[in-house]
Design a protein around this motif. Sequence first.
Motif, PDB file in Angstrom:
ATOM      1  N   TYR A 336      42.424  37.007  41.776  1.00  0.00           N
ATOM      2  CA  TYR A 336      43.657  36.502  41.169  1.00  0.00           C
ATOM      3  C   TYR A 336      44.832  36.834  42.090  1.00  0.00           C
ATOM      4  N   LEU A 337      45.594  35.798  42.454  1.00  0.00           N
ATOM      5  CA  LEU A 337      46.759  35.980  43.306  1.00  0.00           C
ATOM      6  C   LEU A 337      47.983  36.240  42.426  1.00  0.00           C
ATOM      7  N   CYS A 338      48.556  37.409  42.550  1.00  0.00           N
ATOM      8  CA  CYS A 338      49.729  37.733  41.740  1.00  0.00           C
ATOM      9  C   CYS A 338      50.943  36.912  42.156  1.00  0.00           C
ATOM     10  N   ALA A 339      50.883  36.271  43.326  1.00  0.00           N
ATOM     11  CA  ALA A 339      51.971  35.399  43.755  1.00  0.00           C
ATOM     12  C   ALA A 339      52.040  34.126  42.907  1.00  0.00           C
ATOM     13  N   THR A 358      46.471  46.046  47.175  1.00  0.00           N
ATOM     14  CA  THR A 358      47.561  45.509  47.991  1.00  0.00           C
ATOM     15  C   THR A 358      46.965  44.551  49.006  1.00  0.00           C
ATOM     16  N   THR A 359      47.686  43.486  49.312  1.00  0.00           N
ATOM     17  CA  THR A 359      47.131  42.440  50.179  1.00  0.00           C
ATOM     18  C   THR A 359      46.933  42.909  51.614  1.00  0.00           C
ATOM     19  N   GLY A 360      47.639  43.959  52.021  1.00  0.00           N
ATOM     20  CA  GLY A 360      47.484  44.450  53.388  1.00  0.00           C
ATOM     21  C   GLY A 360      46.864  45.821  53.462  1.00  0.00           C
ATOM     22  N   GLY A 361      46.331  46.317  52.330  1.00  0.00           N
ATOM     23  CA  GLY A 361      45.805  47.675  52.288  1.00  0.00           C
ATOM     24  C   GLY A 361      44.405  47.783  52.846  1.00  0.00           C
ATOM     25  N   SER A 362      43.985  49.027  53.098  1.00  0.00           N
ATOM     26  CA  SER A 362      42.630  49.296  53.571  1.00  0.00           C
ATOM     27  C   SER A 362      42.280  50.733  53.227  1.00  0.00           C
ATOM     28  N   MET A 367      45.040  51.363  45.552  1.00  0.00           N
ATOM     29  CA  MET A 367      44.311  50.570  44.563  1.00  0.00           C
ATOM     30  C   MET A 367      44.539  51.119  43.162  1.00  0.00           C
ATOM     31  N   LEU A 368      44.413  50.231  42.201  1.00  0.00           N
ATOM     32  CA  LEU A 368      44.353  50.638  40.797  1.00  0.00           C
ATOM     33  C   LEU A 368      42.987  50.249  40.262  1.00  0.00           C
ATOM     34  N   MET A 369      42.185  51.237  39.861  1.00  0.00           N
ATOM     35  CA  MET A 369      40.903  50.971  39.215  1.00  0.00           C
ATOM     36  C   MET A 369      41.176  50.932  37.718  1.00  0.00           C
ATOM     37  N   GLY A 370      41.380  49.744  37.185  1.00  0.00           N
ATOM     38  CA  GLY A 370      41.837  49.582  35.817  1.00  0.00           C
ATOM     39  C   GLY A 370      41.088  50.373  34.775  1.00  0.00           C
ATOM     40  N   PRO A 371      39.743  50.281  34.708  1.00  0.00           N
ATOM     41  CA  PRO A 371      38.995  50.961  33.640  1.00  0.00           C
ATOM     42  C   PRO A 371      39.141  52.478  33.641  1.00  0.00           C
ATOM     43  N   ILE A 385      53.945  45.026  40.641  1.00  0.00           N
ATOM     44  CA  ILE A 385      53.524  43.623  40.698  1.00  0.00           C
ATOM     45  C   ILE A 385      54.680  42.704  40.347  1.00  0.00           C
ATOM     46  N   GLN A 386      55.445  43.075  39.359  1.00  0.00           N
ATOM     47  CA  GLN A 386      56.587  42.245  38.960  1.00  0.00           C
ATOM     48  C   GLN A 386      57.665  42.216  40.027  1.00  0.00           C
ATOM     49  N   GLU A 387      57.829  43.327  40.748  1.00  0.00           N
ATOM     50  CA  GLU A 387      58.862  43.393  41.788  1.00  0.00           C
ATOM     51  C   GLU A 387      58.420  42.686  43.066  1.00  0.00           C
ATOM     52  N   ARG A 388      57.117  42.827  43.433  1.00  0.00           N
ATOM     53  CA  ARG A 388      56.629  42.281  44.710  1.00  0.00           C
ATOM     54  C   ARG A 388      55.293  41.580  44.500  1.00  0.00           C
ATOM     55  N   PRO A 389      55.273  40.478  43.796  1.00  0.00           N
ATOM     56  CA  PRO A 389      53.993  39.849  43.434  1.00  0.00           C
ATOM     57  C   PRO A 389      53.148  39.422  44.623  1.00  0.00           C
ATOM     58  N   ARG A 390      53.753  39.010  45.725  1.00  0.00           N
ATOM     59  CA  ARG A 390      52.990  38.558  46.888  1.00  0.00           C
ATOM     60  C   ARG A 390      52.107  39.657  47.467  1.00  0.00           C
ATOM     61  N   GLU A 391      52.435  40.894  47.192  1.00  0.00           N
ATOM     62  CA  GLU A 391      51.738  42.010  47.815  1.00  0.00           C
ATOM     63  C   GLU A 391      50.482  42.457  47.065  1.00  0.00           C
ATOM     64  N   PHE A 392      50.132  41.753  45.968  1.00  0.00           N
ATOM     65  CA  PHE A 392      49.012  42.237  45.167  1.00  0.00           C
ATOM     66  C   PHE A 392      48.040  41.121  44.797  1.00  0.00           C
ATOM     67  N   VAL A 393      46.766  41.487  44.760  1.00  0.00           N
ATOM     68  CA  VAL A 393      45.712  40.637  44.206  1.00  0.00           C
ATOM     69  C   VAL A 393      44.914  41.498  43.243  1.00  0.00           C
ATOM     70  N   ALA A 394      44.139  40.851  42.390  1.00  0.00           N
ATOM     71  CA  ALA A 394      43.291  41.583  41.450  1.00  0.00           C
ATOM     72  C   ALA A 394      41.922  40.931  41.376  1.00  0.00           C
ATOM     73  N   GLN A 395      40.923  41.758  41.122  1.00  0.00           N
ATOM     74  CA  GLN A 395      39.541  41.288  41.017  1.00  0.00           C
ATOM     75  C   GLN A 395      38.853  41.990  39.842  1.00  0.00           C
ATOM     76  N   PRO A 396      37.856  41.370  39.258  1.00  0.00           N
ATOM     77  CA  PRO A 396      37.100  42.070  38.216  1.00  0.00           C
ATOM     78  C   PRO A 396      36.356  43.259  38.798  1.00  0.00           C
ATOM     79  N   VAL A 397      36.077  44.240  37.969  1.00  0.00           N
ATOM     80  CA  VAL A 397      35.275  45.384  38.409  1.00  0.00           C
ATOM     81  C   VAL A 397      33.842  44.911  38.610  1.00  0.00           C
ATOM     82  N   LEU A 398      33.315  45.131  39.802  1.00  0.00           N
ATOM     83  CA  LEU A 398      31.987  44.629  40.137  1.00  0.00           C
ATOM     84  C   LEU A 398      30.905  45.643  39.795  1.00  0.00           C
ATOM     85  N   ASP A 399      29.793  45.112  39.376  1.00  0.00           N
ATOM     86  CA  ASP A 399      28.614  45.947  39.128  1.00  0.00           C
ATOM     87  C   ASP A 399      27.859  46.083  40.446  1.00  0.00           C
TER      88      ASP A 399
END
Length: 465
Positions: A336-339, A358-362, A367-371, A385-399
């Motif tokens: 999901y693109l927060c942009a 973060t889109t440029g992180g490594s 990271m935020l591990m939601g669960p 995210i609200q202040e800098r939406p372009r800088e964030f993406v989100a993905q489901p927690v993978l098994d």
Amino acid sequence: MLVAPERPRRPYRRIHARLQALGHAELRRRQRRAQAAFRDMGITFTVYQDDRGIEKLFPLDLIPRVIDGRQWTHLERGLRQRVTALNLFLEDVYGEQRILRQGVVPSDIVLSSPGFVRELVGLAVPRGVRCHVAGIDLVRDGRGEFHVLEDNLRTPSGISYVLANRQILKRVLPELFVGYDVLPVEGYCSDFLRNLRWLATPRVAKPTVVLLTPGIYNSAYFEHWYLAKQMGIHLVEGSDLLVDQDRVFMRTTDGLQPVDVIYRRVDDEYLDPIFGRQDSLVGVPGLVNAYRAGNVVLANGLGNGVADDKAVYALVPDIIRYYLGEEPVLPNVTTYLCAREDERRYVLQHLEQLVVKTTGGSGGYGMLMGPTSTAAKRTRMRRLIQERPREFVAQPVLDLSMQPVLTSSGTASRHQDLRPFVLTGPEVTVTPGGLTRVALRPGSLLVNSSQGGGSRDTWVTTTRH
């Protein structure tokens, strides 16, 4: 590894039997031998944020990961496809920008990437190749299917551990290999060196290739030293090079020697204090002008960060369809693109269920591990995210797939991923296997070495077991 307790899958049957026969005490002794070998070879990495000391041994788990030949053929085809398309994307974005003008991917996402270097638009590169080595991170889900988690097209690290893991496992557990036809990884350095020489201008009969490192305090310095030694090329720091009239020279005891190709492990912004950060002490003044003049080749090329931006990652399936006219062989993880307003709204409403990056992180940082997050961390992330939406993406927690690791008391299941390495030269090749990273902490999904992860040898086998 197992379909049920004490029931190994077919590729692991012999491995499982031999591990059982050796017993836990002997395996722990072999594990200590492996770690001692790592220490003797200086195989370390650096964690700057750890107040217990920054120099760490990279943990090696003795149980190899096995990928059968048929599955590897599928992975190899998908990796070649992906890297080929990303190279075409880079050449286009820094050239005619057809994919942007035709609206195939949103230009605002691409051109706003911190990795996009506007000054390079219109700059031709040798052979039309900008990414010469890529590390593509793969994860395997609960159904056994591989997905691409992210692309690394700037200065991907980890191949030295692939080579060292194989070397040390053969030394401390040679009996494990009996009966297995494991594809070799040792050809990586000769293949890469051949590709680097291929990039040099044809007028140079014997091109000089060097590896440019930031120095001994860099987190991946062992890898820089190891690869330079294996390829038989000079390991240099910025102070070892100088630029004169847009030509690069290396200082040697015999005087100045021209340099034709630089495998650089210095990030774009630190590479040249005239071009990037003026406070850089590890770069070479004037290097980018020599690159622009076509007098030196940089591998990887400058500006590749636009192609491994995590927001652009979400667009790769469309990039593959556009340039190759094919469906992606390896799917992306849902992203999901927060942009984008609708996707941002979804993310903000489901933070406790998602992984936010973060889109440029490594390295697993930022990271935020939601669960497993706290309400306070989610509130802070929501504000960012609200202040800098372009800088964030989100993905489901993978098994993520799991495999046993050796522990002090026996074996325990831990999550793992896979980073194959893809070389682009006269053809695109994939080194068999790759770096399997293992989350050594119980329950952790973070496999990065900086987050307490380790690694294991990865076997691609061509025989039935």
